[in-house]
Scaffold this active site. Structure first.
Site, short mmCIF file in Angstrom:
data_model
loop_
_atom_site.label_atom_id
_atom_site.label_comp_id
_atom_site.label_asym_id
_atom_site.label_seq_id
_atom_site.Cartn_x
_atom_site.Cartn_y
_atom_site.Cartn_z
N VAL A 75 -4.66 -45.43 -24.38
CA VAL A 75 -3.23 -44.50 -24.32
C VAL A 75 -2.07 -45.09 -25.25
O VAL A 75 -1.85 -46.39 -25.09
CB VAL A 75 -2.83 -44.27 -22.95
CG1 VAL A 75 -1.75 -43.17 -23.02
CG2 VAL A 75 -3.86 -43.71 -22.08
N ASP A 76 -1.57 -44.29 -26.39
CA ASP A 76 -0.35 -44.77 -27.07
C ASP A 76 0.86 -44.64 -26.13
O ASP A 76 0.74 -43.61 -25.26
CB ASP A 76 -0.32 -43.74 -28.04
CG ASP A 76 0.97 -44.16 -29.00
OD1 ASP A 76 1.12 -45.49 -29.05
OD2 ASP A 76 1.66 -43.40 -29.31
N LYS A 77 1.56 -45.64 -26.06
CA LYS A 77 2.65 -45.79 -25.17
C LYS A 77 3.75 -44.45 -25.49
O LYS A 77 4.16 -43.90 -24.75
CB LYS A 77 3.30 -47.05 -25.19
CG LYS A 77 4.60 -47.14 -24.32
CD LYS A 77 5.53 -48.49 -24.57
CE LYS A 77 6.39 -48.61 -25.46
NZ LYS A 77 7.58 -47.65 -25.62
#
Length: 643
Positions: free
Chosen positions: A306-308
């Site tokens: 997951v990209d932040k």
């Protein structure tokens, strides 16, 4: 097809069967009753023979051929009741199958029905009702209470609320004011909006969704490819088996019965009906799945990366702290010089500093930078108003040998430990202060992580370009222990590739822009908040139309449920065929009974798949009223900042 047309043939055949049975009870020649039964068989059997002929002309040996041979053979042998019963049951089964299959496509039908037929536009100073397809880009469309929005567009004037469940899957109405985007097919639940049309007709988000669902439901999954190949050999195999049994036993009727019993109807339909139902239900929930292949792969996901920024967080960083370290400067001066420097930067955090300075009425935006030097992984060096301003991290200070770096680094570390991104400001070689910018963690991020694990995902990995301390703070807030920080886009790609090499089935969740390489490398690329983005709906393997993070575990859980249904259907179809074949070979199962059980198995397979249409999505817990009010408040604050 109307209900009358669908059931006309089985009804006519059934009426003739009843007539033949009644004639058999009357004192009339047996030939009369047999003629009624033969007529019933011909009425129901003629369409089956035509279908079998068309299939043979295309070099396809299908189920209809097996039934046709059995029906004709029974007629030749004088078994008129068996011929009538088999063709009648097959016809009624086909009609019921068609009706129930249409139910599995009900999600797509419902989506198509959302497109309004008319629109109210403002032309030549007056309201005009016109066909929705004739609205021109740039025209003003009026959306009144209770009406469906006919176009994608931007609100020019007015305030109202729209039910966007058909597009984003969101259960609560969304408030719309000037500047907000609206989508075709959504329903006004209050207020009056004047909307400038930006996409019309086939270019609307709704049209893209319908197109994508149509393609996805027709796409072939790997398991379905295998089953198609299996059926291509299985059906001719049944013909050969029946021929061998007839020759060995001399019992032609037994051989014909084997043809009927061996029909692989439930087997052939077991996979596609589940895929159609699963993809259709996903679309109702605001989840677009590109096809059966990606549905099956999503069911096997073991790691979600997951990209932040913009995924776990809102993607709208704001200035939180200004720590002054040069006693000759004030807080306003530190922020002013920082905003002058950041005015020439494309970095996402630059906007937060520039907006904060503008809100406080500082003059930083008056003097634009004369030159800007970007130092990847460190920061920027800017010449503005005859001064040199540096903004960045401790590495920038070390590179330029700035004095007092230890004190600034300590302050930056403290801010980073609290989940904020620190930016050290240096003016003419002297450290001026440290700014801190934070991107708020989404309130449903922690629940998403928990539900991903509950859905069977073994690992959740957070990828971010921020430093380790910020990553740790966000990770602790959402419950992610595996963190990869200070990553460039190519680093994210390498992380995803490494997970794949380790044998994991990887899903990458991002915004589809700077994460594009990682999204393409993952087994499944998932785009968040894809509503209104034609590129996202067309290119992402899975597109979550809304910003609701709980849709991610819901998508994976639905994929796993769909694959379970596929496996159940295949098992049921195979067990039914094996038991029926055994029943015929060892006695006890007639041709009519076999066809009845065969059609029953087909209907059971379809009904089992239809259970997917009743699955609940994120539901009412998607967004609590409190969270909804919070987002409305943030939206209002954002607009005030823009003004």
């Amino acid at each position: 097809m109307t209900i009358v047309r669908r059931y006309l043939i089985p009804l006519a055949s059934g009426a003739l069967i009843v007539a033949g049975w009644l004639l058999g009870l009357l004192p009339v020649p047996a030939l009369v009753a047999d003629a009624a039964m033969a007529a019933a068989a011909v009425v129901a059997g003629a369409p089956i023979i035509r279908t079998a002929g068309r299939a043979l002309s295309a070099r396809v040996v299908g189920i209809d051929l097996l039934v046709s041979v059995a029906f004709l053979g029974a007629i030749v042998l004088g078994e008129y009741w068996e011929a009538a019963a088999v063709t009648f049951l097959f016809a009624i089964g086909h009609a019921l199958e068609s009706a129930t299959l249409n139910r599995t496509r009900s999600a797509l039908t419902a989506l198509v029905a959302l497109a309004p037929d008319v629109a109210v536009v403002f032309r030549n100073g007056e309201q005009c009702e016109v066909p929705a397809g004739s609205v021109l880009t740039g025209e003003t469309v009026l959306v009144k209470n209770g009406a469906r929005v006919p176009v994608d567009g931007t609100v020019q004037q007015g305030v109202g609320t729209l039910d966007e469940a058909s597009i984003t899957g969101e259960s609560l109405p969304v408030e719309k004011t000037v500047g907000d985007r609206v989508f075709a097919g959504t329903i006004s639940t209050g207020g009056f909006l004047q909307v400038r049309a930006t996409e019309v007709g086939a270019a609307t988000t709704l049209a893209h969704i319908v197109h994508r669902v149509e393609e996805a439901q027709d796409a072939t999954a790997p398991t379905q490819v295998f089953m198609d190949r299996f059926s291509a050999w299985y059906t001719p195999g049944i013909l050969v088996l029946a021929l061998v049994v007839g020759l060995v036993t001399g019992d032609v009727f037994l051989a014909l019965t084997l043809l009927v019993i061996g029909c692989p109807g439930a087997l052939v339909i077991s996979i596609p009906v589940a895929i159609v139902a699963g993809i259709g239900r996903a679309a109702q929930m605001g989840i677009l799945i590109k096809g059966g292949e990606f549905l099956e792969t999503a069911a096997k996901i073991t790691v979600v990366a997951v990209d932040k920024t913009g995924t776990l967080t809102r993607g709208r960083p704001t200035l939180t702290d200004v720590v002054v370290l040069d006693p000759t400067l004030t807080r306003a001066e530190v922020l002013d010089w920082a905003s002058r420097a950041e005015a020439g930067s494309e970095h996402p955090l630059a906007g937060a500093i520039v907006q904060a300075a503008a809100r406080e009425g500082l003059s930083g935006l008056v003097a634009l930078p004369e030159h800007v030097t970007n130092l990847p992984g460190q920061g920027i060096v800017v010449g503005v108003a005859g001064r040199t301003v540096m903004i960045g991290n401790p590495a920038l200070l070390r590179t330029h040998g700035v004095k007092g770096a230890d004190a600034a680094t300590s302050v930056a570390a403290g801010l980073a430990a609290s989940g904020r991104t620190p930016l050290i400001v240096v003016l003419d070689g002297v450290i001026a202060g440290v700014l801190a910018v934070a991107d708020e963690v989404r309130p449903d991020a922690a629940a998403m992580v928990m539900r991903l694990h509950a859905a069977g995902v073994a690992r959740v990995v957070m990828l971010t370009g921020d430093g380790p301390l910020v990553a740790q703070a966000v990770g602790a807030a959402v419950g992610i222990e595996e963190l990869r920080s200070s990553l460039m886009p190519e680093d994210k790609l390498n992380v995803v590739a490494g997970l794949r090499r380790a044998g994991h089935v990887v899903a990458m969740v991002g915004d589809g822009v700077n994460d594009a390489p990682a999204l393409a490398t993952a087994h499944i690329g998932i785009a968040m908040g894809a509503a209104g983005s034609a590129v996202a709906t067309e290119t992402a393997d899975i597109a979550l139309m809304g910003d609701n993070l709980l849709m991610l575990p819901a998508a994976i859980d639905l994929a796993r449920s769909t694959v379970r249904v596929m496996h159940q259907n295949v098992a049921l179809a195979l067990v039914t065929v094996v038991l029926l074949l055994a029943g015929v070979l060892f006695g006890g199962v007639t041709m009519a009974v076999g066809m009845l059980l065969h059609e029953a198995s087909v209907l059971i397979v379809i009904v089992n798949a239809m259970r997917l249409l009743r699955r609940s999505g994120p539901g009412a817990e998607r967004q609590s009223p409190e969270l909804h009010r919070q987002e409305k408040s943030e939206k209002s604050d954002k607009k005030e900042m823009m003004v």
